[in-house]
Design an enzyme around this catalytic site. Structure first.
Site, mmCIF file in Angstrom:
data_model
loop_
_atom_site.group_PDB
_atom_site.id
_atom_site.type_symbol
_atom_site.label_atom_id
_atom_site.label_comp_id
_atom_site.label_asym_id
_atom_site.label_seq_id
_atom_site.Cartn_x
_atom_site.Cartn_y
_atom_site.Cartn_z
ATOM 1 N N HIS A 42 43.321 31.623 27.552
ATOM 2 C CA HIS A 42 42.897 32.410 28.722
ATOM 3 C C HIS A 42 42.289 31.500 29.797
ATOM 4 O O HIS A 42 41.077 31.568 30.057
ATOM 5 C CB HIS A 42 41.910 33.502 28.324
ATOM 6 C CG HIS A 42 41.798 34.578 29.368
ATOM 7 N ND1 HIS A 42 41.390 35.853 29.087
ATOM 8 C CD2 HIS A 42 42.045 34.570 30.706
ATOM 9 C CE1 HIS A 42 41.371 36.569 30.207
ATOM 10 N NE2 HIS A 42 41.774 35.807 31.207
ATOM 11 N N ARG A 58 47.076 40.706 30.157
ATOM 12 C CA ARG A 58 46.059 40.985 29.157
ATOM 13 C C ARG A 58 46.750 41.048 27.798
ATOM 14 O O ARG A 58 47.932 41.406 27.697
ATOM 15 C CB ARG A 58 45.369 42.337 29.418
ATOM 16 C CG ARG A 58 44.295 42.276 30.496
ATOM 17 C CD ARG A 58 43.085 41.441 30.085
ATOM 18 N NE ARG A 58 42.058 41.394 31.108
ATOM 19 C CZ ARG A 58 41.925 40.425 32.019
ATOM 20 N NH1 ARG A 58 42.763 39.406 32.046
ATOM 21 N NH2 ARG A 58 40.933 40.456 32.883
ATOM 22 N N GLU A 69 39.901 38.249 22.210
ATOM 23 C CA GLU A 69 39.522 36.866 22.566
ATOM 24 C C GLU A 69 38.088 36.568 22.138
ATOM 25 O O GLU A 69 37.255 37.478 22.173
ATOM 26 C CB GLU A 69 39.685 36.683 24.084
ATOM 27 C CG GLU A 69 41.143 36.839 24.491
ATOM 28 C CD GLU A 69 41.358 36.769 26.001
ATOM 29 O OE1 GLU A 69 40.373 36.596 26.744
ATOM 30 O OE2 GLU A 69 42.513 36.880 26.421
HETATM 31 P P1 NAP Z 1 46.605 44.013 41.515
HETATM 32 O O1 NAP Z 1 46.729 43.395 42.853
HETATM 33 O O2 NAP Z 1 45.840 45.269 41.362
HETATM 34 O O3 NAP Z 1 48.086 44.208 40.938
HETATM 35 C C1 NAP Z 1 48.338 44.853 39.741
HETATM 36 C C2 NAP Z 1 49.769 45.390 39.779
HETATM 37 O O4 NAP Z 1 50.048 45.974 38.505
HETATM 38 C C3 NAP Z 1 49.948 46.469 40.848
HETATM 39 O O5 NAP Z 1 50.947 46.076 41.741
HETATM 40 C C4 NAP Z 1 50.267 47.724 40.049
HETATM 41 O O6 NAP Z 1 51.278 48.486 40.690
HETATM 42 C C5 NAP Z 1 50.751 47.178 38.715
HETATM 43 N N1 NAP Z 1 50.434 48.124 37.637
HETATM 44 C C6 NAP Z 1 49.230 48.687 37.380
HETATM 45 N N2 NAP Z 1 49.316 49.553 36.367
HETATM 46 C C7 NAP Z 1 50.617 49.527 35.966
HETATM 47 C C8 NAP Z 1 51.330 50.229 34.967
HETATM 48 N N3 NAP Z 1 50.736 51.140 34.173
HETATM 49 N N4 NAP Z 1 52.648 49.966 34.820
HETATM 50 C C9 NAP Z 1 53.267 49.069 35.628
HETATM 51 N N5 NAP Z 1 52.634 48.386 36.608
HETATM 52 C C10 NAP Z 1 51.324 48.614 36.770
HETATM 53 O O7 NAP Z 1 45.938 43.004 40.490
HETATM 54 P P2 NAP Z 1 45.976 41.409 40.492
HETATM 55 O O8 NAP Z 1 44.846 40.892 41.277
HETATM 56 O O9 NAP Z 1 47.357 40.943 40.809
HETATM 57 O O10 NAP Z 1 45.642 41.145 38.938
HETATM 58 C C11 NAP Z 1 46.464 41.690 37.942
HETATM 59 C C12 NAP Z 1 45.897 41.476 36.565
HETATM 60 O O11 NAP Z 1 46.117 40.129 36.153
HETATM 61 C C13 NAP Z 1 44.391 41.648 36.378
HETATM 62 O O12 NAP Z 1 44.012 43.003 36.291
HETATM 63 C C14 NAP Z 1 44.133 40.886 35.096
HETATM 64 O O13 NAP Z 1 44.309 41.736 33.994
HETATM 65 C C15 NAP Z 1 45.225 39.819 35.090
HETATM 66 N N6 NAP Z 1 44.662 38.476 35.322
HETATM 67 C C16 NAP Z 1 44.714 37.557 34.338
HETATM 68 C C17 NAP Z 1 44.199 36.291 34.558
HETATM 69 C C18 NAP Z 1 44.247 35.238 33.518
HETATM 70 O O14 NAP Z 1 43.386 34.368 33.511
HETATM 71 N N7 NAP Z 1 45.215 35.240 32.633
HETATM 72 C C19 NAP Z 1 43.603 35.964 35.777
HETATM 73 C C20 NAP Z 1 43.574 36.935 36.763
HETATM 74 C C21 NAP Z 1 44.108 38.197 36.535
HETATM 75 P P3 NAP Z 1 51.349 50.107 40.502
HETATM 76 O O15 NAP Z 1 49.948 50.591 40.672
HETATM 77 O O16 NAP Z 1 52.305 50.539 41.545
HETATM 78 O O17 NAP Z 1 51.868 50.344 39.128
HETATM 79 C C1 8YV Z 2 38.856 35.603 33.905
HETATM 80 C C2 8YV Z 2 40.766 36.956 34.387
HETATM 81 O O1 8YV Z 2 37.990 36.111 34.816
HETATM 82 O O2 8YV Z 2 40.195 37.502 36.586
HETATM 83 C C3 8YV Z 2 40.593 37.902 35.497
HETATM 84 O O3 8YV Z 2 40.896 39.088 35.284
HETATM 85 O O4 8YV Z 2 41.277 37.288 33.363
HETATM 86 C C4 8YV Z 2 40.253 35.576 34.493
HETATM 87 O O5 8YV Z 2 40.248 35.071 35.772
HETATM 88 C C5 8YV Z 2 38.337 34.322 33.470
HETATM 89 O O6 8YV Z 2 39.156 33.894 32.448
HETATM 90 C C6 8YV Z 2 36.909 34.422 32.970
HETATM 91 O O7 8YV Z 2 36.834 35.326 31.906
#
Ligand code: NAP
Ligand code: 8YV
Length: 314
Positions: free
Chosen positions: A280, A232, A261
């Site tokens: 994004h 993020r 964004e």
């Molecule tokens: P997830 O399975 O919940 O994994 C998140 C990881 O982050 C956990 O292992 C957690 O471990 C760690 N974490 C949480 N809070 C933290 C903190 N304060 N300090 C350090 N580590 C921390 O989530 P995911 O499905 O992998 O998705 C992760 C994130 O990726 C989403 O929430 C979203 O923001 C982002 N994302 C971005 C895109 C994009 O399009 N760019 C797409 C999908 C997701 P601990 O709880 O042990 O700290």
């Molecule tokens: C967005 C994402 O959903 O899943 C997330 O957390 O950041 C992305 O997959 C997608 O860009 C639509 O906003």
């Protein structure tokens, strides 16, 4: 036959999957309204579900007094006021897991492209600089590097699998050490940044992670370091990142997400030599966006049929 629920769709998501909600519900598309306030006043009271992409503050919930469910298109739900939803007895669902592969693919594309200057080399070739100035300057290798993954969650694990295939040495930082992986764990992010060549951020947004990648962490990554952010835009200060890229304290960055964004901080837009910016789009393939939409469809169907929700976050 029971009446179909009404769904207020705040922001459109992958059209083919979003339109399938019409099989289950009467949908109302706020983003198409000329007068949002009038639309909300008329339609809000009919609805029991809000569909959104990362946006659902208390003020939007206020417009839907019989709200039961928020469908969030995305695994990250930092723009949804989950505490407020919970307080109101409203359930929130997101779209985890189905996007792991595409987001991890994108993180690796950004890593490879950043180390090998894919975008800059393309510009160099097209500008006709090769015959005049000679070969493009040497770039940095991917194999045999150390990568630190910030967030070894669902997507972090997929990123690690891909890094392994690229012969990289893997470490990670998060709040809890995992017992099911042998990757090196760092309890301290700055210490990890000092020890690795590449830092890939894939943690949730929101207050708990705001500014976690401090200027000191960026500096620790160093003049040959690469920072990849698919998490993020709030996890670091973008102006600090711009300073570090400009004065050479950080080698390169590849960024997919921004604090406001779809606006990209001007301080980043002006940097072209050692920065790649994408809008994004890490989950943005037809396959994955459809799968995400179908997770929301399946949740809505479960709610209508009185079954447990599939991906409830609160
Ligand atoms: P997830 O399975 O919940 O994994 C998140 C990881 O982050 C956990 O292992 C957690 O471990 C760690 N974490 C949480 N809070 C933290 C903190 N304060 N300090 C350090 N580590 C921390 O989530 P995911 O499905 O992998 O998705 C992760 C994130 O990726 C989403 O929430 C979203 O923001 C982002 N994302 C971005 C895109 C994009 O399009 N760019 C797409 C999908 C997701 P601990 O709880 O042990 O700290
Ligand atoms: C967005 C994402 O959903 O899943 C997330 O957390 O950041 C992305 O997959 C997608 O860009 C639509 O906003």
């Amino acid at each position: 036959m029971t009446e179909k629920p009404h769904v207020l769709i705040h922001s459109a998501w992958y059209e083919p999957a979003m339109r399938r909600l019409d099989e289950l519900a009467v949908t109302h598309h706020l983003y198409e309204a000329e007068d949002e306030a009038a639309f909300l006043a008329e339609i809000g009271p009919k609805c029991s579900v809000i569909g959104t992409m990362h946006y659902c503050p208390a003020s939007l919930m206020d417009a839907v007094p019989d709200l039961k469910l928020v469908l969030n298109f995305g695994v990250g739900y930092d723009g949804v006021d989950v505490a407020e939803a919970t307080r109101r007895g409203v359930k929130v669902v997101n779209t985890p897991a189905v996007l792991n592969d595409c987001v991890a693919d994108m993180a690796l594309s950004m890593t490879l492209g950043g180390r090998r200057h894919l975008v800059q080399a393309d510009r160099y070739a097209r500008a006709g600089r090769w015959p005049v100035e000679g070969d493009y300057p040497y770039t940095l290798n991917v194999h045999s590097t150390k990568v630190g993954i910030l967030g070894m969650g669902r997507i972090g694990m997929e990123i690690a699998d891909r890094c392994k295939a690229f012969k990289m040495d893997i470490s990670y930082h998060q709040r809890t050490k995992r017992n099911d992986v042998s990757y090196r764990y760092y309890g301290d992010l700055e210490a990890m940044a000092r020890d690795v060549d590449i830092l890939i951020a894939i943690i949730p947004g929101g207050d708990a992670t705001r500014g976690l990648i401090s200027e000191a962490v960026i500096e620790a990554l160093g003049p040959e370091g690469l920072l990849v952010n698919v998490a993020r835009g709030t996890v670091f200060d973008n102006d600090a990142l711009a300073r570090c890229l400009k004065d050479g304290r950080l080698g390169y960055a590849a960024i997919d997400v921004y604090p406001d964004e779809p606006n990209i901080p001007p301080s980043l837009l002006e940097i072209t030599d050692n920065l790649t910016l994408t809008p994004h789009m890490a989950s943005g393939t037809h396959y994955t966006r459809n799968a995400m939409g179908m997770v929301l469809y399946d949740n809505l169907k479960a709610m209508i049929e009185g079954r447990p929700l599939l991906t409830q976050v609160n």
